[in-house]
Write an enzyme that holds these catalytic residues in place. Structure first.
Site, PDB file in Angstrom:
ATOM      1  N   SER A 171      20.446  25.088  -6.596  1.00  0.00           N
ATOM      2  CA  SER A 171      20.120  24.912  -5.140  1.00  0.00           C
ATOM      3  C   SER A 171      18.989  26.101  -4.844  1.00  0.00           C
ATOM      4  O   SER A 171      18.065  26.176  -5.444  1.00  0.00           O
ATOM      5  CB  SER A 171      20.831  24.451  -4.105  1.00  0.00           C
ATOM      6  OG  SER A 171      20.236  23.939  -2.969  1.00  0.00           O
ATOM      7  N   GLU A 192       5.688  11.196   1.294  1.00  0.00           N
ATOM      8  CA  GLU A 192       4.078  11.163   1.391  1.00  0.00           C
ATOM      9  C   GLU A 192       3.308  11.255   0.271  1.00  0.00           C
ATOM     10  O   GLU A 192       4.030  11.400  -0.884  1.00  0.00           O
ATOM     11  CB  GLU A 192       3.749  12.199   2.438  1.00  0.00           C
ATOM     12  CG  GLU A 192       4.660  12.171   3.678  1.00  0.00           C
ATOM     13  CD  GLU A 192       4.123  13.170   4.538  1.00  0.00           C
ATOM     14  OE1 GLU A 192       2.876  13.667   4.626  1.00  0.00           O
ATOM     15  OE2 GLU A 192       4.551  13.651   5.446  1.00  0.00           O
ATOM     16  N   HIS A 228      17.145  19.427  -6.127  1.00  0.00           N
ATOM     17  CA  HIS A 228      17.651  18.055  -5.646  1.00  0.00           C
ATOM     18  C   HIS A 228      16.364  17.067  -5.677  1.00  0.00           C
ATOM     19  O   HIS A 228      16.022  16.473  -4.933  1.00  0.00           O
ATOM     20  CB  HIS A 228      17.843  18.437  -4.143  1.00  0.00           C
ATOM     21  CG  HIS A 228      18.934  19.243  -3.724  1.00  0.00           C
ATOM     22  ND1 HIS A 228      20.279  18.977  -3.937  1.00  0.00           N
ATOM     23  CD2 HIS A 228      18.766  20.574  -3.350  1.00  0.00           C
ATOM     24  CE1 HIS A 228      21.065  20.264  -3.542  1.00  0.00           C
ATOM     25  NE2 HIS A 228      20.077  21.048  -3.569  1.00  0.00           N
TER      26      HIS A 228
END
Length: 280
Positions: free
Chosen positions: A144, A162, A186
């Site tokens: 991460s 978006e 992720h």
């Protein structure tokens, strides 16, 4: 390209290591087969390993550090140390440098990549990590936030859902372990494709790598990596880019990128990131 010599542990005994650097997309399996963590454990020397855990990206470093401590001790590591660094000035203290000098593997946990970068970036501690990786004396894994920091440029935050645009991603400097890469984590789990494309539009000299949860880009000594885990790794390659409107666009207007190359790699696939070629 990171060049690594054959791995030597701190006692100068030759050990065979498969993955000198492992970049994990987060939320790796810690309960069942622990496939990615086991691969790191074996690469660091298995039951001969001395593993250092760096939990300082987390807001709860003691809790996170102890969780990985229990995992690697449970696997049978010879020694596990938590390098609970809380202030940047600590990175130059002998107590942490001495522990690091004896480690055959270092695991960097998740959390806030900006906090992590600000704590260890530019320090003797980080310089030692890079030198020992290059010399084949240390295996590094980051998950991460610990994955986000490996490039010269780093995604510090942003949005999803978006069309690609400049305001979608916040970029800053990373730690430069792989200067040519720009990593997001992720990835499909948090719908970050547009974010990575926006980052690459800003830095078309970089190679974008989006890593899913419980998935790892396991780098080898020859300029390639193998996909481990349960998800996919998405490559965004602007090497043949013919046009982008990035410089002319406003912060919120949609970006165009023509002739962008995208690969989706599944477990077992291998990729040559130096030559930008899928190997399997």
């Amino acid at each position: 390209m990171l060049k690594v010599t054959p791995f030597l542990d701190h006692k100068s005994m030759l050990i065979s290591t498969h993955y000198p650097v492992m970049v994990i997309g987060g939320a790796e399996d810690k309960v069942n087969g622990c496939g990615i963590l086991t691969a790191f454990f074996k690469s660091a020397g298995g039951k001969m390993a001395t593993i250092g855990i760096i939990p300082c990206a987390s807001q709860e470093p003691s809790v996170v550090g102890d969780r990985y401590y229990q995992i690697f001790k449970g696997m049978g590591a010879q020694q596990v140390q938590i390098l609970d660094i809380r202030q940047p000035k600590e990175c130059d203290q002998d107590r942490w440098l001495d522990i690091l000098a004896n480690c055959t593997g270092v695991f960097v946990t998740g959390g806030d990549q900006l906090r992590l970068r600000d704590l260890i970036g530019g320090s003797r501690f980080m310089t030692s990590i890079k030198e020992r990786i290059a010399q084949g004396e240390l295996v590094l894994a980051g998950t991460s936030a610990g994955a986000a920091i490996v490039g010269e440029r780093m995604i510090a935050g942003g949005s999803s859902g978006e069309s690609p645009n400049q305001s979608l991603v916040d970029l800053t400097t990373g730690l430069g372990i792989f200067p040519e890469l720009l990593v997001d984590q992720h990835f499909h789990n948090r719908n970050r494709m547009a974010r990575l494309i926006s980052a690459i539009a800003a830095h078309p000299d970089k190679l974008g790598i989006g890593i899913d949860e419980d998935t790892c880009a396991a780098f080898e000594n020859d300029g390639t990596f193998e996909v481990l885990g349960q998800g996919t790794i998405t490559i965004v390659d602007p090497g043949k880019l013919t046009h982008t409107n990035y410089r002319a666009a406003t912060q919120s207007s949609p970006l165009s990128l023509h002739n962008l190359t995208v690969h989706v790699l599944s477990p077992g696939d291998r990729y040559d990131y130096q030559n930008r070629v899928v190997l399997s």
